[in-house]
Write an enzyme that holds these catalytic residues in place. Structure first.
Site, short mmCIF file in Angstrom:
data_model
loop_
_atom_site.label_atom_id
_atom_site.label_comp_id
_atom_site.label_asym_id
_atom_site.label_seq_id
_atom_site.Cartn_x
_atom_site.Cartn_y
_atom_site.Cartn_z
N SER A 141 0.85 -1.19 0.00
CA SER A 141 0.00 0.00 0.00
C SER A 141 0.88 1.24 0.00
O SER A 141 1.96 1.25 0.61
CB SER A 141 -0.89 0.02 1.25
OG SER A 141 -1.52 1.28 1.40
N TYR A 154 -2.55 -1.45 10.02
CA TYR A 154 -2.62 -1.85 8.61
C TYR A 154 -1.35 -1.43 7.88
O TYR A 154 -0.75 -2.21 7.13
CB TYR A 154 -3.84 -1.23 7.95
CG TYR A 154 -3.91 -1.45 6.46
CD1 TYR A 154 -4.32 -2.68 5.94
CD2 TYR A 154 -3.53 -0.45 5.56
CE1 TYR A 154 -4.38 -2.89 4.56
CE2 TYR A 154 -3.58 -0.65 4.20
CZ TYR A 154 -4.01 -1.87 3.70
OH TYR A 154 -4.05 -2.08 2.34
#
Length: 245
Positions: A141, A154
């Site tokens: 990400s 995350y």
């Protein structure tokens, strides 16, 4: 076609970015194992779309955070298709919490699905890669470069994925197995559909290319890394964020 006669296993392949990756690799000639957490109509729909386009695919189900389930499903894929040439570790979850609300269950669950699964899937698949090598593409990400509020855990899981990518590339290079990652920003999928429209519009405005990513944008980058066009690229994370970071 660049992936003709190759077998690709895509985790989280029943929806969103994973489904787009499965369709793109199939369009490039790969036989695709579409892996979802559960047997679902969504996975069957991805397979049906690939077959309508003249490709070959099958749906499989397993919880990628469960070592027993991972070993079982990789065995099923190999029994069906004979080998694995490309592994795409795409499955993931993103739960939001402020620092003061973090707890061990929140931490453990995200690391199990987002990070440990990369280890478990890679370990299970490696014995089934051919002698001439293959490709592993992990999905990270852009938040690793620019963390967001409430997404600290995350983001940490994806930073670990990028570290594993570099380490695995070094270890598996002698076997001619390349390991890379892609790092998208917000992508228009059902997972991000819960984000308020105003925030999505703001993110699009802050992106130099003036829009949010579509799943196909990320799938194209994965297909590049999985192909011989990227034969001299390994241990790298490709930001696929339209210039947002």
């Amino acid at each position: 076609m660049k992936l003709q006669n190759k077998v690709a296993l895509v985790t989280g392949g029943s929806r969103g970015i994973g489904a787009a990756i499965a369709r793109r690799l199939a369009a490039d000639g790969a036989t695709v194992a579409v892996l979802g957490r559960h047997a679902s109509a969504a996975a069957d729909a991805v397979v049906a779309a690939i077959e309508r386009a003249g490709g070959r695919a099958a749906a499989f189900a397993a919880d990628v955070s469960d070592d027993t389930a991972v070993a079982r499903v990789v065995g099923e894929v190999v029994k069906r298709f004979g080998r694995i040439d490309v592994l795409v570790n795409n499955a993931g979850i993103a739960d939001m919490k402020f620092l003061g609300d973090l707890d061990r269950a929140h931490f453990d669950t995200q690391f199990a699905v987002n990070t440990w699964s990369v280890v478990a899937m890679t370990q299970a698949a490696l014995p089934h890669f051919p002698a001439e090598g293959g490709n592993i593409v992990n999905v990270s990400s852009s938040l690793v470069q620019a963390p967001g509020t409430q997404l600290s855990v995350y983001t940490a899981t994806k930073a670990a994925v990028e570290a594993l990518t570099r380490a695995f590339a070094n270890e598996l290079g002698p076997r001619q197995i390349r390991v890379n990652a892609v790092a998208p920003h917000i992508t228009a999928t059902d997972m991000t559909s819960v984000i308020p429209r105003e925030h999505l519009e703001s993110e699009a405005a802050l992106t130099p290319l003036g829009r949010l990513a579509q799943p196909e944008d990320v799938a194209d980058a994965v297909a590049f890394l999985a192909s011989s066009d990227a034969r001299w690229v390994t241990g790298r994370t490709l930001l696929t964020d339209g210039g947002r970071v």
